[in-house]
Design an enzyme around this catalytic site. Structure first.
Site, PDB file in Angstrom:
ATOM      1  N   VAL A  12       0.810  -1.227   0.000  1.00 52.48           N
ATOM      2  CA  VAL A  12       0.000   0.000   0.000  1.00 52.48           C
ATOM      3  C   VAL A  12       0.845   1.281   0.000  1.00 52.48           C
ATOM      4  O   VAL A  12       0.619   2.179  -0.809  1.00 52.48           O
ATOM      5  CB  VAL A  12      -0.954   0.033   1.220  1.00 52.48           C
ATOM      6  CG1 VAL A  12      -1.882   1.224   1.120  1.00 52.48           C
ATOM      7  CG2 VAL A  12      -1.741  -1.254   1.291  1.00 52.48           C
ATOM      8  N   MET A  13       1.851   1.356   0.905  1.00 51.04           N
ATOM      9  CA  MET A  13       2.654   2.580   0.975  1.00 51.04           C
ATOM     10  C   MET A  13       3.390   2.829  -0.345  1.00 51.04           C
ATOM     11  O   MET A  13       3.418   3.959  -0.843  1.00 51.04           O
ATOM     12  CB  MET A  13       3.666   2.496   2.132  1.00 51.04           C
ATOM     13  CG  MET A  13       3.078   2.630   3.508  1.00 51.04           C
ATOM     14  SD  MET A  13       2.437   4.284   3.855  1.00 51.04           S
ATOM     15  CE  MET A  13       3.944   5.250   4.022  1.00 51.04           C
ATOM     16  N   ASN A  33       7.990  -4.844  -8.399  1.00 51.36           N
ATOM     17  CA  ASN A  33       7.655  -5.581  -7.175  1.00 51.36           C
ATOM     18  C   ASN A  33       8.151  -7.012  -7.335  1.00 51.36           C
ATOM     19  O   ASN A  33       8.191  -7.550  -8.440  1.00 51.36           O
ATOM     20  CB  ASN A  33       6.141  -5.560  -6.957  1.00 51.36           C
ATOM     21  CG  ASN A  33       5.775  -6.049  -5.567  1.00 51.36           C
ATOM     22  OD1 ASN A  33       6.064  -5.385  -4.578  1.00 51.36           O
ATOM     23  ND2 ASN A  33       5.182  -7.232  -5.486  1.00 51.36           N
ATOM     24  N   ARG A  34       8.526  -7.622  -6.205  1.00 54.49           N
ATOM     25  CA  ARG A  34       9.088  -8.975  -6.245  1.00 54.49           C
ATOM     26  C   ARG A  34       8.105  -9.948  -6.902  1.00 54.49           C
ATOM     27  O   ARG A  34       8.489 -10.754  -7.750  1.00 54.49           O
ATOM     28  CB  ARG A  34       9.432  -9.420  -4.826  1.00 54.49           C
ATOM     29  CG  ARG A  34      10.296 -10.647  -4.755  1.00 54.49           C
ATOM     30  CD  ARG A  34      10.898 -10.768  -3.379  1.00 54.49           C
ATOM     31  NE  ARG A  34       9.838 -10.620  -2.378  1.00 54.49           N
ATOM     32  CZ  ARG A  34       9.777 -11.280  -1.234  1.00 54.49           C
ATOM     33  NH1 ARG A  34      10.731 -12.137  -0.931  1.00 54.49           N
ATOM     34  NH2 ARG A  34       8.801 -11.091  -0.373  1.00 54.49           N
ATOM     35  N   LYS A  75       9.075  -3.462   3.780  1.00 58.59           N
ATOM     36  CA  LYS A  75       9.069  -3.506   5.241  1.00 58.59           C
ATOM     37  C   LYS A  75      10.512  -3.452   5.741  1.00 58.59           C
ATOM     38  O   LYS A  75      11.383  -4.167   5.242  1.00 58.59           O
ATOM     39  CB  LYS A  75       8.402  -4.822   5.688  1.00 58.59           C
ATOM     40  CG  LYS A  75       8.022  -4.855   7.129  1.00 58.59           C
ATOM     41  CD  LYS A  75       7.070  -6.018   7.379  1.00 58.59           C
ATOM     42  CE  LYS A  75       7.001  -6.312   8.853  1.00 58.59           C
ATOM     43  NZ  LYS A  75       8.098  -7.181   9.330  1.00 58.59           N
ATOM     44  N   SER A 128       6.547  10.123   6.659  1.00 57.58           N
ATOM     45  CA  SER A 128       5.440  10.029   7.613  1.00 57.58           C
ATOM     46  C   SER A 128       4.139  10.493   6.989  1.00 57.58           C
ATOM     47  O   SER A 128       4.123  11.361   6.125  1.00 57.58           O
ATOM     48  CB  SER A 128       5.720  10.886   8.846  1.00 57.58           C
ATOM     49  OG  SER A 128       4.601  10.810   9.727  1.00 57.58           O
ATOM     50  N   LYS A 182      13.179  10.763  11.801  1.00 62.22           N
ATOM     51  CA  LYS A 182      11.882  10.066  11.695  1.00 62.22           C
ATOM     52  C   LYS A 182      11.633   9.218  12.941  1.00 62.22           C
ATOM     53  O   LYS A 182      10.505   9.129  13.449  1.00 62.22           O
ATOM     54  CB  LYS A 182      11.850   9.179  10.439  1.00 62.22           C
ATOM     55  CG  LYS A 182      10.579   8.306  10.312  1.00 62.22           C
ATOM     56  CD  LYS A 182       9.317   9.151  10.285  1.00 62.22           C
ATOM     57  CE  LYS A 182       8.014   8.438   9.981  1.00 62.22           C
ATOM     58  NZ  LYS A 182       7.682   7.187  10.512  1.00 62.22           N
ATOM     59  N   HIS A 185      10.495  11.513  15.573  1.00 55.91           N
ATOM     60  CA  HIS A 185       9.107  11.878  15.229  1.00 55.91           C
ATOM     61  C   HIS A 185       8.150  10.830  15.794  1.00 55.91           C
ATOM     62  O   HIS A 185       7.144  11.150  16.418  1.00 55.91           O
ATOM     63  CB  HIS A 185       8.958  11.984  13.702  1.00 55.91           C
ATOM     64  CG  HIS A 185       7.528  11.973  13.226  1.00 55.91           C
ATOM     65  ND1 HIS A 185       6.774  10.810  13.159  1.00 55.91           N
ATOM     66  CD2 HIS A 185       6.702  12.972  12.818  1.00 55.91           C
ATOM     67  CE1 HIS A 185       5.558  11.097  12.731  1.00 55.91           C
ATOM     68  NE2 HIS A 185       5.485  12.400  12.516  1.00 55.91           N
ATOM     69  N   ASN A 186       8.479   9.571  15.583  1.00 51.11           N
ATOM     70  CA  ASN A 186       7.596   8.507  16.068  1.00 51.11           C
ATOM     71  C   ASN A 186       7.568   8.449  17.591  1.00 51.11           C
ATOM     72  O   ASN A 186       6.525   8.191  18.186  1.00 51.11           O
ATOM     73  CB  ASN A 186       8.024   7.159  15.489  1.00 51.11           C
ATOM     74  CG  ASN A 186       7.519   6.967  14.075  1.00 51.11           C
ATOM     75  OD1 ASN A 186       7.381   7.928  13.336  1.00 51.11           O
ATOM     76  ND2 ASN A 186       7.240   5.739  13.693  1.00 51.11           N
ATOM     77  N   GLU A 189       5.325  11.020  18.596  1.00 53.29           N
ATOM     78  CA  GLU A 189       3.978  10.518  18.255  1.00 53.29           C
ATOM     79  C   GLU A 189       3.452   9.615  19.389  1.00 53.29           C
ATOM     80  O   GLU A 189       2.299   9.745  19.825  1.00 53.29           O
ATOM     81  CB  GLU A 189       4.082   9.760  16.924  1.00 53.29           C
ATOM     82  CG  GLU A 189       2.871   8.972  16.475  1.00 53.29           C
ATOM     83  CD  GLU A 189       3.184   8.178  15.180  1.00 53.29           C
ATOM     84  OE1 GLU A 189       3.673   8.781  14.204  1.00 53.29           O
ATOM     85  OE2 GLU A 189       2.935   6.958  15.149  1.00 53.29           O
TER      86      GLU A 189
HETATM   87  C1  6PG Z   1       4.012   7.737  10.362  1.00 54.60           C
HETATM   88  C2  6PG Z   1       3.789   6.659  11.389  1.00 54.60           C
HETATM   89  C3  6PG Z   1       4.107   5.325  10.788  1.00 54.60           C
HETATM   90  C4  6PG Z   1       3.535   4.165  11.535  1.00 54.60           C
HETATM   91  C5  6PG Z   1       4.173   3.937  12.852  1.00 54.60           C
HETATM   92  C6  6PG Z   1       3.263   3.237  13.815  1.00 54.60           C
HETATM   93  O1  6PG Z   1       4.796   8.607  10.685  1.00 54.60           O
HETATM   94  O2  6PG Z   1       3.381   7.697   9.310  1.00 54.60           O
HETATM   95  O3  6PG Z   1       4.610   6.878  12.466  1.00 54.60           O
HETATM   96  O4  6PG Z   1       5.480   5.264  10.613  1.00 54.60           O
HETATM   97  O5  6PG Z   1       2.167   4.306  11.655  1.00 54.60           O
HETATM   98  O6  6PG Z   1       5.298   3.167  12.617  1.00 54.60           O
HETATM   99  O7  6PG Z   1       4.041   2.747  14.811  1.00 54.60           O
HETATM  100  P1  6PG Z   1       3.557   1.694  15.852  1.00 54.60           P
HETATM  101  O8  6PG Z   1       2.971   0.547  15.104  1.00 54.60           O
HETATM  102  O9  6PG Z   1       4.801   1.339  16.583  1.00 54.60           O
HETATM  103  O10 6PG Z   1       2.532   2.391  16.689  1.00 54.60           O
END
Ligand code: 6PG
Length: 479
Positions: A12-13, A33-34, A75, A128, A182, A185-186, A189
């Protein structure tokens, strides 16, 4: 060679990012894609994109104009290494490989070094904004070389979210800097989400309001200084009714929070750097605590407070919680930016903290008006030692601290866990303290291990001869 950019990995991403790229003027996108089916499906479903499908790495490389530029969207982990190995075989010096996954920044540093040795550029880019952001405009945090940025910059600017006319992408710094930022950032988050969850829990248990009523409160908060994507979606989640049971969805979701690792990396890295990101750490631990049902069942016999939790002035309490949330949020961001500052110093990245706050204003999960205030603070003073002490935030904390304390006291007395609220307040009181009991810790360390201490009144390093006559001697500094 007709494509100026390629995407490898069409889950998807990857698909959404490829569609975003294709929709912008001047881009032609090669996709690989593989497994062939995903490629066929994407190309068939989106004829408007004009994708150039490739079914081998050789074909993929041949379809790209030079310098070849490819974004890997797989991934994070071993799969990323496997794709890099294949691309290195078919790319040439000067070409650019971008990893758009949530890679752990030490992996990015390692990969950048290995790929650079071939003459190919490797860029770790944090992206993100989830699936929707990938399609319509994410916030992008690229690291890598200046050379790569010359080609990559315009392409990434073409697809990034836009905040007040500026694209939400900047060359964060070299090698792993983008993935480091990043990661933080998480971490922020995680803290933001936990703080919002604590606010919800306190209001619900303190006032008995329903999730739908609390959704209205969050919607109202979203019109003020707390305005943010996470507050906005919280209202949506709280308003959702489960089709099967007719109950609020939040009441039928199992209360065990998952995590994919970026929060834990943020905390581990902060520990190694000696940066107290206590709010982020508590948010990460709160998810861990929730996810041990066997321990929670065993501990459920432990008593809580005798008296029931009773809020007398509901409106005043809700306003206190709002203030506590804003104050704790300031601390979480202050701690996160502190970690970026420390990481930049450790890894020799020159990171513009103001620029980082600006690219988080739109596109990403923590997007908010609030980021403008952070940008202002760094514009005022680029080497700000503590973000929380910058004028705008110091004002907000001054206004909010009485509420914040009342909320933490109420939560403590009521036996409602508020780890992120209370640890943020403890950080606030610690960082602003005139004297800390760290002096006593130094005394203890000197007592049992002759670890020495410094004095407030003269230079040098000292040791008290604890097991002898307890006189002080000047000592060699052993920390
Ligand atoms: C983003 C999110 C993305 C993802 C996280 C969720 O910035 O778009 O942070 O990277 O949703 O990895 O992290 P968890 O599954 O650890 O909550």
């Amino acid at each position: 060679a007709a494509a100026n950019i390629g995407v490898v990995g069409l889950a998807v991403m990857g698909s959404n990012l490829a569609r975003n790229l294709a929709s912008r003027e001047g881009n032609t996108v090669a996709v690989y894609n593989r497994s062939r089916e995903k490629t066929d499906q994407l190309v068939a479903e989106h004829p408007e994109a004009g994708f150039i499908p490739a079914f081998s790495y050789e074909e993929f490389a041949a379809s790209l104009s030079k310098p070849r530029t490819a974004i890997i969207m797989v991934k994070a982990g071993r799969g990323t290494d496997a794709v890099i190995d294949e691309l290195v075989k078919v790319f040439e010096p000067g070409d650019i490989i971008v990893d758009g996954g949530n890679a752990y920044f030490p992996d990015t540093i390692r990969r950048e070094k290995a790929v650079r040795a071939t003459g190919i550029n490797f860029v770790g880019a944090g992206i993100s904004g989830g699936e929707e952001g990938a399609l319509n405009g994410p916030s992008i945090m690229p690291g890598g070389s200046d050379e790569a940025w010359i080609t990559l910059g315009p392409i990434l600017k073409s697809i990034a979210a836009v905040a007040e006319g500026e694209p939400c992408v900047t060359h964060v710094g070299h090698d792993g800097a983008g993935h480091f930022v990043k990661m933080v950032h998480n971490g922020i988050e995680y803290a933001d989400m936990q703080l919002i969850a604590e606010a919800y829990d306190l209001i619900r248990r303190g006032t008995g309001k329903t999730p739908a009523e609390i959704a209205d409160i969050f919607a109202e908060w979203n019109t003020g200084e707390l305005e943010s994507y996470l507050i906005e979606i919280t209202a949506e989640v709280l308003r959702q009714v489960d089709a099967e049971t007719g109950k609020p969805l939040v009441d039928v979701i199992l209360d065990q929070a998952g995590a994919k690792g970026t929060g834990a990396w943020t905390v581990q890295t902060a520990l190694a750097l000696g940066v107290p990101v206590s709010g982020i750490a508590e948010a990460t631990f709160a998810r861990s605590l929730s996810s041990h049902p066997e321990q929670r069942a065993a501990a459920s016999i432990l008593p809580g407070p005798e008296e029931a939790f009773e809020v007398t002035d509901v409106d005043a309490f809700i306003e206190d919680v709002r203030q506590a949330l804003f104050a704790s949020k300031i601390i979480a961001y202050s701690q996160g930016f502190d970690e970026i500052r420390a990481g930049a110093a450790e890894y020799n990245w020159s990171i513009d903290l103001g620029a980082v706050s600006k690219i988080w204003r739109e596109g990403c999960i923590i997007r908010a008006q609030f980021l403008n205030r952070i940008a202002d603070a760094y514009a005022e003073q680029a080497d700000l030692p503590v973000l929380a002490a910058a004028p705008y935030f110091a004002d907000a904390l001054t206004r909010g601290q009485a509420s914040w304390r009342r909320v933490v006291v109420a939560a403590t007395q009521a036996g409602i866990p508020s780890p992120a609220f209370s640890s943020s307040l403890a950080y606030y009181d610690g960082i602003r303290a005139d004297r800390l009991p760290a002096a006593l810790v130094q005394g203890q360390r000197d007592f049992f291990g002759a670890h020495t201490y410094k004095r407030i009144d003269k230079d040098g390093t000292f040791h008290t001869q604890w097991s002898g006559d307890r006189t002080e001697i000047e000592a060699v500094d052993t920390h």
